[in-house]
Each structure stands twice: as C-alpha cells, then as structure tokens.
Design an enzyme around this catalytic site. Structure first.
Site, PDB file in Angstrom:
ATOM      1  N   ARG A 184      76.396  33.351  36.916  1.00  0.00           N
ATOM      2  CA  ARG A 184      77.398  34.369  37.264  1.00  0.00           C
ATOM      3  C   ARG A 184      76.778  35.402  38.208  1.00  0.00           C
ATOM      4  O   ARG A 184      77.403  35.830  39.174  1.00  0.00           O
ATOM      5  CB  ARG A 184      77.927  35.064  35.998  1.00  0.00           C
ATOM      6  N   LYS A 227      89.836  49.839  36.603  1.00  0.00           N
ATOM      7  CA  LYS A 227      91.065  49.041  36.559  1.00  0.00           C
ATOM      8  C   LYS A 227      91.475  48.785  35.125  1.00  0.00           C
ATOM      9  O   LYS A 227      90.630  48.553  34.264  1.00  0.00           O
ATOM     10  CB  LYS A 227      90.838  47.693  37.255  1.00  0.00           C
ATOM     11  N   LYS A 257      98.320  48.829  41.459  1.00  0.00           N
ATOM     12  CA  LYS A 257      98.046  47.400  41.710  1.00  0.00           C
ATOM     13  C   LYS A 257      99.203  46.593  41.145  1.00  0.00           C
ATOM     14  O   LYS A 257      99.227  46.267  39.958  1.00  0.00           O
ATOM     15  CB  LYS A 257      96.719  46.992  41.069  1.00  0.00           C
TER      16      LYS A 257
HETATM   17  P1  13P Z   1      94.375  37.800  41.047  1.00  0.00           P
HETATM   18  O1  13P Z   1      94.426  38.259  42.494  1.00  0.00           O
HETATM   19  O2  13P Z   1      93.676  36.496  40.868  1.00  0.00           O
HETATM   20  O3  13P Z   1      95.716  37.892  40.394  1.00  0.00           O
HETATM   21  O4  13P Z   1      93.426  38.823  40.301  1.00  0.00           O
HETATM   22  C1  13P Z   1      93.553  40.153  40.564  1.00  0.00           C
HETATM   23  C2  13P Z   1      93.279  40.929  39.343  1.00  0.00           C
HETATM   24  O5  13P Z   1      92.374  41.740  39.316  1.00  0.00           O
HETATM   25  C3  13P Z   1      94.141  40.728  38.180  1.00  0.00           C
HETATM   26  O6  13P Z   1      93.884  41.700  37.226  1.00  0.00           O
END
Ligand code: 13P
Length: 341
Positions: A45, A136, A221
């Site tokens: 990873r 996030k 987001k």
């Molecule tokens: P994806 O763009 O693969 O949906 O992932 C973005 C993400 O951070 C989801 O929490």
C-alpha cells in the site's frame, strides 16, 4: 501558505486543480489490489501510494490536495520521508478521512449512518500536527424506492453528523469536506436521483447553519445527478450537467469554498465528460472540480500492477487522467484528447 480556512478551501479548488481521493480503507484498497493481482500489505500500500504522490507531473500541475487514510498519513516512503511531506513538496495539501465508515442504521433496513464522532476532537488535533489541513467525512444515502430507502431519518441523522464533524474540523483549523453521497448503484431514474439529492442537500445546509459552520471554509463533495446503474440507462453529459446545476442552484449556498465531485462508479471518461459538461454551461457561483478516487486511480493501478518496473508507466497514466480532469474542471476537455493519448 495561508492557514485561514477560507484560503485553504479556495486553494483546494483553484485553477482547475482537483483532489486525489487516496483514502481507501484497508478493506477497500484490498479489493482494488485483488483486481490487479497484488497482495495488500502495509508495504505494498505504501509503495503504491508513494508512486502516486511522487508523480510530479500530475501532482504539481493538476492536484491541489490528497485525501489520505489514517495508515497512510503515518507512513514513511522507502527513503524515510513522511508521505505527507512528499505531497507538501509537490505543492499539494495533505488531507485526511476521519469518518469510521457507514454502519446499518438501527430499525431502518437498507439505510446507513456514518460513525466516527466520538474522540474526533482529539484525532483532529493529532492529524493537524501530522500536516492535514482538510478532512473528509462521507455519508452514504442509498436509493431503493420500493423499500422506502432512504428514510427521512437516515437523511436527517447523516446531515446532523456531517454538521457536528464540520464544526469540530473548523475548531481544529481544518477545512471539512462534507460528502453526502447519494449512491448511483440503484435502479432509479435521473429524476429520483435529483429528488433524493435535493432532500439530502437541503437538510445538510440546514444542519450546517444550525451548527454555526462557516460555509466559506467548507468544500462540498457531492454526487452528480444521474440515473442509477441498475436502471441500465446512461444519462448523457448534457442531461447530467443540466440537472446537477439546477439542483445546486436550488440548494447549495454561493458562499461555500467550492465543490469537488466524487466519481461514484462512473467510468473514467464518463466522470471527465460529465464534469466538463457541468463547467461548460457556466459561469457558476462556485468552482466545480474533481475529488475522484476510482476515476483517477483505475488506470494507474492497472498500469502499475505491483511492479517497480511499471512505476513510470503508472505515473504517466495518472498524469493523463489528472490532466483530462483538470481540463474538465475548466470546461476545456474534448473527447479527441483521449484518443490522442
Ligand atoms: P470515488 O471517486 O471512487 O467515488 O471516491 C471518491 C471518494 O472519496 C468517496 O468517498
């Protein structure tokens, strides 16, 4: 760089740059590695993510920030440099996923609630010391209309948790990315996605106001508005752009720092074409860019396949996707640019 929340948020969406979502949990990255036949270990990873963060062409030109997983923000590159320092050296901002995942919501089959608020104040202080300047938290809203999913309780509980998370982030000097993801997995049509996304965003901003979150220091987001995968309909970029912007004009305050979409299971090119169509019908009150996981990493993962000899090819694949999404964030992408590469 400035440490003011609104300046960090503005930098995250500036100049057609976007975010690399590299915050897959150990379980999720294992699934991705299974596809390319690579065993998922702390070292593999690390090697994979180091390869991405050292892709200087992609990182310096197109990437404003990287969302990390807890393990990664503590990891050092093979030469001993903290991975977060490699990101900073490229000019990008390190960020951190702080939620503990979506768990079944008691008494609401099919709905989930994202956990992780307990102890979050202390964890944010630690992450700040490790260099994180944004975070996030992902809420997951599935759609299954016949089963009454999502319930109003799920939308409300998730919005409330997002608001508590966002307030704690701002107290710690960290920009919260608020992610209320309406999943595209279901059999629903685009109108249903629009309605559920509208209910979700309306509730989210009500809760953010109530929690005294400073909107200028937040990034949204969101999902794009499109038909679910099991509907077998693929919404056209024009349709996606028109619905998505209509939704945001109705529900998203102009004051927020910016918008960075998730890709959510769209193909690489779909995610780029839809972002481009959204920006092509501007100007809009917000910057709209990408915060893609799968749609930025699928190509480099395949090119890398766990072999040191493939690092340059994988970095080139990452640079290409990041470049295409950068152009899409400016509304300047063309399908012919994909064929040229
Ligand atoms: P994806 O763009 O693969 O949906 O992932 C973005 C993400 O951070 C989801 O929490």
């Amino acid at each position: 760089m400035s440490e003011r929340l609104e300046d960090i948020a503005a930098a995250m969406v500036a100049n057609g740059k976007g975010l690399l979502a590299a915050d897959e949990s150990s379980g999720t990255i294992k699934k991705r590695f299974d596809v390319i036949g690579v065993e998922s270990t702390a070292d593999s990873r690390r090697d994979y993510r180091e390869m991405m963060f050292r892709a200087s062409d992609a990182m310096t030109k197109y990437i404003s920030g990287v969302i990390l997983y807890d393990e990664t923000i503590h990891q050092k590159a093979a030469d001993g440099t903290p991975l977060a320092d490699i990101i900073k050296a490229s000019g990008a901002i390190p960020g951190i996923k702080v939620d503990a995942g979506a768990k079944p919501l008691a008494r609401f089959p099919g709905d989930t609630i994202t956990e992780g608020l307990d102890g979050l104040r202390e964890r944010l202080a630690d992450y700040y010391k490790l260099g994180a300047r944004f975070a996030k938290w992902r809420a997951v809203i599935d759609i299954d209309v016949a089963k009454g999913v999502p319930s109003a309780t799920s939308i409300g509980s998730n919005a409330h948790a997002l608001a508590r998370y966002a307030a704690l982030c701002q107290e710690a000097g960290i920009v919260p990315i608020v992610e209320p993801e309406v999943l595209m997995d279901g059999a629903h049509d685009i109108d249903t996605c629009y309605e559920i996304s509208k209910a979700t965003l309306t509730k989210l901003y009500t809760e953010l106001y109530a929690a005294r979150v400073v909107l200028e220091g937040t990034i949204l987001k969101p999902n794009m508005v499109l038909a679910g995968k099991k509907s077998r309909k693929v919404s056209s970029p024009d349709e996606v752009a028109e619905r998505t912007i209509k939704l945001f004009r109705e529900t998203v305050p102009a004051a927020i720092g910016g918008i960075a979409f998730l890709s959510g299971g769209q193909s690489d090119e779909q995610a780029t074409a839809n972002l481009n169509a959204i920006n092509a019908i501007g100007p809009h009150p917000w910057k709209l860019t990408f915060s893609y996981g799968r749609a930025l990493q699928a190509a480099p993962q395949k090119a890398w396949s766990g072999k040191a000899a493939n690092v340059a090819a994988a970095q080139a694949a990452f640079a290409h996707r990041a470049h295409m999404n950068h152009l899409a964030a400016l509304g300047q992408w063309q399908p012919s640019l994909e064929q040229a590469a």
